[in-house]
Design a protein around this motif. Structure first.
Motif, PDB file in Angstrom:
ATOM      1  N   LEU A   1      62.027 -17.195  41.846  1.00  0.00           N
ATOM      2  CA  LEU A   1      63.194 -17.597  42.607  1.00  0.00           C
ATOM      3  C   LEU A   1      64.130 -16.422  42.794  1.00  0.00           C
ATOM      4  CD1 LEU A   1      64.065 -21.091  41.163  1.00  0.00           C
ATOM      5  CD2 LEU A   1      62.973 -20.548  43.322  1.00  0.00           C
TER       6      LEU A   1
ATOM      7  N   GLN B   1      70.535 -15.549  43.000  1.00  0.00           N
ATOM      8  CA  GLN B   1      71.334 -16.564  43.664  1.00  0.00           C
ATOM      9  C   GLN B   1      72.558 -15.980  44.353  1.00  0.00           C
ATOM     10  OE1 GLN B   1      74.240 -18.562  43.531  1.00  0.00           O
ATOM     11  NE2 GLN B   1      73.217 -19.827  45.040  1.00  0.00           N
TER      12      GLN B   1
ATOM     13  N   HIS C   1      66.331 -17.730  48.203  1.00  0.00           N
ATOM     14  CA  HIS C   1      66.410 -18.294  46.856  1.00  0.00           C
ATOM     15  C   HIS C   1      65.070 -18.790  46.336  1.00  0.00           C
ATOM     16  CE1 HIS C   1      71.008 -19.173  47.230  1.00  0.00           C
ATOM     17  NE2 HIS C   1      70.723 -17.888  47.101  1.00  0.00           N
TER      18      HIS C   1
ATOM     19  N   THR D   1      70.573 -31.426  34.072  1.00  0.00           N
ATOM     20  CA  THR D   1      70.397 -30.287  33.170  1.00  0.00           C
ATOM     21  C   THR D   1      70.194 -30.753  31.740  1.00  0.00           C
ATOM     22  OG1 THR D   1      71.755 -28.878  34.597  1.00  0.00           O
ATOM     23  CG2 THR D   1      71.428 -28.142  32.330  1.00  0.00           C
TER      24      THR D   1
ATOM     25  N   TYR E   1      74.701 -12.019  39.931  1.00  0.00           N
ATOM     26  CA  TYR E   1      73.683 -12.529  40.834  1.00  0.00           C
ATOM     27  C   TYR E   1      72.583 -11.521  41.116  1.00  0.00           C
ATOM     28  CZ  TYR E   1      76.343 -16.656  42.071  1.00  0.00           C
ATOM     29  OH  TYR E   1      76.989 -17.849  42.045  1.00  0.00           O
TER      30      TYR E   1
ATOM     31  N   ASP F   1      68.870 -15.802  34.518  1.00  0.00           N
ATOM     32  CA  ASP F   1      69.080 -17.186  34.138  1.00  0.00           C
ATOM     33  C   ASP F   1      70.408 -17.711  34.668  1.00  0.00           C
ATOM     34  OD1 ASP F   1      68.369 -19.560  32.987  1.00  0.00           O
ATOM     35  OD2 ASP F   1      69.103 -19.057  31.000  1.00  0.00           O
TER      36      ASP F   1
ATOM     37  N   SER G   1      73.373 -20.015  36.388  1.00  0.00           N
ATOM     38  CA  SER G   1      73.756 -21.416  36.272  1.00  0.00           C
ATOM     39  C   SER G   1      73.274 -22.198  37.488  1.00  0.00           C
ATOM     40  CB  SER G   1      75.281 -21.514  36.172  1.00  0.00           C
ATOM     41  OG  SER G   1      75.715 -22.838  36.399  1.00  0.00           O
ATOM     42  N   ALA G   2      72.951 -23.450  37.265  1.00  0.00           N
ATOM     43  CA  ALA G   2      72.552 -24.316  38.374  1.00  0.00           C
ATOM     44  C   ALA G   2      73.725 -24.658  39.281  1.00  0.00           C
ATOM     45  CB  ALA G   2      71.919 -25.599  37.828  1.00  0.00           C
TER      46      ALA G   2
ATOM     47  N   TRP H   1      70.101 -25.317  45.415  1.00  0.00           N
ATOM     48  CA  TRP H   1      70.102 -24.412  44.276  1.00  0.00           C
ATOM     49  C   TRP H   1      69.926 -25.114  42.927  1.00  0.00           C
ATOM     50  CZ3 TRP H   1      68.647 -19.888  43.262  1.00  0.00           C
ATOM     51  CH2 TRP H   1      69.025 -19.248  42.077  1.00  0.00           C
TER      52      TRP H   1
ATOM     53  N   THR I   1      66.721 -24.153  40.551  1.00  0.00           N
ATOM     54  CA  THR I   1      66.900 -23.558  39.221  1.00  0.00           C
ATOM     55  C   THR I   1      66.340 -24.447  38.111  1.00  0.00           C
ATOM     56  OG1 THR I   1      69.162 -24.456  39.172  1.00  0.00           O
ATOM     57  CG2 THR I   1      68.911 -22.162  39.828  1.00  0.00           C
TER      58      THR I   1
ATOM     59  N   ILE J   1      63.297 -23.414  35.613  1.00  0.00           N
ATOM     60  CA  ILE J   1      63.410 -23.451  34.155  1.00  0.00           C
ATOM     61  C   ILE J   1      62.234 -24.226  33.554  1.00  0.00           C
ATOM     62  CG2 ILE J   1      64.759 -24.408  32.242  1.00  0.00           C
ATOM     63  CD1 ILE J   1      67.266 -23.791  33.969  1.00  0.00           C
TER      64      ILE J   1
ATOM     65  N   ASP K   1      59.996 -19.970  35.370  1.00  0.00           N
ATOM     66  CA  ASP K   1      60.236 -19.033  36.474  1.00  0.00           C
ATOM     67  C   ASP K   1      58.978 -18.594  37.210  1.00  0.00           C
ATOM     68  OD1 ASP K   1      63.041 -18.867  36.358  1.00  0.00           O
ATOM     69  OD2 ASP K   1      62.901 -17.547  34.615  1.00  0.00           O
TER      70      ASP K   1
END
Length: 420
Positions: A5, A8, A42, A109, A144, A150, A152-153, A327, A331, A335, A339
């Protein structure tokens, strides 16, 4: 064959244009281009390494659309409550869908990853609800540009925060300018606003050029380095009558091709290693501006014709929902799959994002935005903002209680734990 991915670099919400006869289909098509290059970037599609510039395109669109509406209203000096009505429309347009996605992302999450990631996303959620996500990610040092960092969503809410900060300040400045012009006979509203915008563009762009090499994270998220991009759109709206008088079909076609070429170059040539925004952000920003100006006078050029067709306009309608939905979906799936996302999964993710966006747009976002009940009650519409904030805080508090997380939310908001 697998893909990772992309870093972001999200897009922002673009406000609706007037439902009057002045509505431009090519603007919706340009929104479609912006959101598509972001989504493809993305999900890791080759050739879209610079797709993050979609956010810059959307900043220009938002500045243009909002200022076009504000200036026309200010010149007509319509109902005295137009200022409240403006914010009521923004509340209906932006907050319900944004709140729904934050709440669903927090719950997903915790349920589909683990409570550690859930604890990390809670301060991101509260910052997003307060329209402070950009300052939150500056404080926590989010980056970014780092693949595998890693993120954040909810990290894409930084751009929504920049726009909301713009919506708080710019209409106030327009209102002040309207009041001053009404008292000084020799002043004209458009000339006054134009002077203000030229000063703002110069200062903000210079700040972006200087600040980006020194602190890329802060420069990327800062409203001060991004203000000039919104102001470019504002300036185009302010000088639009003059442009329309001077623009020929031939020059319109040249601008359309130049704008499309600038955006395409940025998408293909830039990548996550670019020093961005900095000076190079001028290429996609001016490209978007050129396309907007080109659409003021029909020329028959291919870029304008394509942007105005049915499919791009529909994708443009979905762009805000698609921006919000894609997004977190990408993400959380990344996870779960460590990835390592195969091509088939990439295709399925894009399809799922479109499906989710279509459902949210048709059954949630658009009905609330068009609600006649809320439209007739601007103060009730305004109440959507604190209700949305309270909803996110309640959901965050429930999750903290469920998982026995003891750190207070306000303390957690700008702590290292909040880094996405």
């Amino acid at each position: 064959m697998t893909g990772t991915l992309g870093a972001q670099r999200p897009i922002v919400e673009g406000d609706d244009e007037s439902r009057s006869s002045g509505r431009r289909g090519d603007i919706q098509g340009l929104r479609a281009v912006a959101v598509l290059v972001v989504v493809l970037n993305h999900v890791g599609v080759p050739g879209f390494g610079g797709g993050f510039i979609g956010v810059d395109v959307f900043f220009v669109i938002s500045g243009y659309v909002i200022t076009r509406m504000l200036v026309r209203t200010g010149e007509r000096r319509e109902a005295r409550d137009w200022f409240v009505d403006f914010y009521a429309k923004r509340a209906r347009r932006i907050v319900p869908a944004a709140t729904l996605v934050v709440v669903c992302t927090v719950i997903a999450t915790f349920e589909f990853t683990n409570f550690i990631r859930g604890a990390q996303i809670l301060p991101d959620a509260t910052a997003a609800a307060l329209f402070l996500a950009n300052f939150h990610f500056i404080a926590t040092g989010s980056d970014y540009a780092m693949l595998g960092s890693d993120p954040s969503a909810l990290q894409h809410y930084w751009s929504l925060a920049v726009e909301e900060q713009f919506y708080l300040l710019w209409p106030l400045l327009v209102l002040i300018a309207v009041a001053v012009v009404a008292r000084v006979e020799k002043l004209a509203l458009r000339q006054t606003l134009g002077t203000m915008l030229v000063v703002a563009i110069t200062a903000s762009y210079w700040h972006s050029v200087v600040a980006t090499p020194e602190d890329g994270t802060a420069a990327y998220f800062s409203p001060f380095t991004r203000a000039w991009e919104l102001a470019i759109g504002c300036l185009i709206a302010v000088v639009e009558p003059s442009l329309v008088r001077r623009l020929s079909a031939a020059s319109s076609a040249v601008l359309g091709w130049a704008g499309a070429t600038a955006i395409a170059w940025a998408v293909i040539a830039l990548d996550e290693d670019a020093v961005f925004p900095g000076w190079i952000a001028a290429i996609p920003v001016l490209g978007a501006g050129a396309l907007i100006v080109s659409g003021m006078v029909p020329s028959g050029a291919v870029p304008g014709r394509l942007l105005s067709t049915t499919v791009p306009r529909y994708v443009g309608d979905l762009s805000y929902s698609l921006y919000l939905v894609h997004w977190p979906l990408f993400t959380i799936v990344a996870i779960r799959m460590d990835d390592d996302v195969a091509v088939t999964t990439q295709v399925l993710l894009v399809c799922a994002a479109f499906a989710g966006a279509a459902v949210m747009y048709h059954f949630f976002e658009d009905p609330i935005r068009k609600s006649t009940f809320l439209a007739a009650r601007p103060w009730t519409s305004m109440a959507i903002v604190p209700v949305g904030m309270a909803t996110v805080f309640v959901v965050a508090a429930i999750e903290r209680w469920r998982w026995d997380l003891t750190e207070p939310l306000i303390q957690q908001l700008f702590s290292p734990m909040g880094k996405g």
